[in-house]
Design a protein around this motif. Structure first.
Motif, short mmCIF file in Angstrom:
data_model
loop_
_atom_site.label_atom_id
_atom_site.label_comp_id
_atom_site.label_asym_id
_atom_site.label_seq_id
_atom_site.Cartn_x
_atom_site.Cartn_y
_atom_site.Cartn_z
N GLU A 104 0.84 -1.19 0.00
CA GLU A 104 0.00 0.00 0.00
C GLU A 104 0.87 1.24 0.00
O GLU A 104 1.92 1.28 0.65
N GLY A 105 0.43 2.25 -0.73
CA GLY A 105 1.21 3.49 -0.81
C GLY A 105 2.56 3.23 -1.42
O GLY A 105 2.67 2.62 -2.47
N ARG A 106 3.59 3.66 -0.73
CA ARG A 106 4.95 3.49 -1.24
C ARG A 106 5.67 2.30 -0.62
O ARG A 106 6.86 2.11 -0.83
N GLU A 107 4.95 1.53 0.19
CA GLU A 107 5.58 0.39 0.87
C GLU A 107 5.96 -0.71 -0.11
O GLU A 107 5.23 -1.01 -1.05
N ILE A 108 7.11 -1.30 0.12
CA ILE A 108 7.60 -2.44 -0.65
C ILE A 108 7.63 -3.63 0.31
O ILE A 108 8.19 -3.55 1.41
N ILE A 109 7.03 -4.74 -0.12
CA ILE A 109 6.95 -5.94 0.72
C ILE A 109 7.98 -6.97 0.22
O ILE A 109 7.91 -7.40 -0.93
N PRO A 110 8.92 -7.36 1.08
CA PRO A 110 9.87 -8.41 0.67
C PRO A 110 9.24 -9.79 0.83
O PRO A 110 8.51 -10.04 1.79
N TYR A 111 9.53 -10.67 -0.11
CA TYR A 111 8.99 -12.03 -0.08
C TYR A 111 10.08 -13.01 -0.48
O TYR A 111 10.79 -12.78 -1.46
N ALA A 112 10.23 -14.08 0.27
CA ALA A 112 11.22 -15.11 -0.01
C ALA A 112 10.51 -16.33 -0.59
O ALA A 112 9.90 -17.10 0.15
N PRO A 113 10.54 -16.51 -1.93
CA PRO A 113 9.80 -17.61 -2.54
C PRO A 113 10.45 -18.99 -2.41
O PRO A 113 9.81 -20.00 -2.68
N TYR A 114 11.71 -19.05 -1.99
CA TYR A 114 12.42 -20.33 -1.93
C TYR A 114 12.79 -20.69 -0.51
O TYR A 114 13.25 -19.85 0.25
N GLY A 115 12.62 -21.94 -0.18
CA GLY A 115 13.02 -22.44 1.13
C GLY A 115 14.35 -23.16 1.09
O GLY A 115 14.95 -23.42 2.12
N HIS A 116 14.80 -23.47 -0.12
CA HIS A 116 16.05 -24.21 -0.29
C HIS A 116 16.80 -23.70 -1.51
O HIS A 116 16.18 -23.30 -2.49
N PHE A 117 18.12 -23.78 -1.45
CA PHE A 117 18.97 -23.49 -2.59
C PHE A 117 19.82 -24.73 -2.85
O PHE A 117 20.34 -25.34 -1.92
#
Length: 126
Positions: A104-117
């Motif tokens: 919302e607004g200018r907020e950027i939401i970080p998301y980690a799509p991977y649980g393993h590398f």
């Protein structure tokens, strides 16, 4: 969003020469990468280690478990400065390790799509 623990990102480490040859073969239609092959590439283990340092791995864990609603919240949770954190997150996003979504607004939401590398490395670095 997908269950974070179910996704694995395969990372490749290859010399620039080998990576370039692979990319050109794909562009010419001579080679089609398999679905389990690396999606992102680094030129050395050292360059991978810089991006996936212990501090950045901890950051990924915070993103995955706390699910912060903004970079500001992530800065508070991680104890890192927001300006430094923004640069780190942009680098991690460029490599596909995280996603930065518009909130919302200018907020950027970080998301980690991977649980393993999973890391694959050329033995011969010609």
């Amino acid at each position: 969003m997908l269950n974070m623990k179910s996704k694995t990102l395969t990372i490749g480490i290859a010399s620039f020469k080998n990576f370039k040859a692979r990319t050109l073969a794909i562009a010419r239609g001579e080679y089609k990468p398999g679905k389990d092959e690396p999606k992102i590439w680094f030129s050395s283990i050292e360059s991978l280690a810089q991006v996936l340092s212990t501090k950045n791995q901890m950051l990924l864990e915070i993103i995955a478990t706390a699910k912060p609603s903004s970079i500001t919240e992530l800065a508070a949770l991680s104890g890192r400065e927001k300006s430094n954190l923004s640069r780190t997150l942009k680098t991690m996003e460029q490599y596909g390790l995280i996603e930065l979504m518009q909130g919302e607004g200018r907020e950027i939401i970080p998301y980690a799509p991977y649980g393993h590398f999973k890391v694959e490395c050329d033995v011969f670095r010609a």
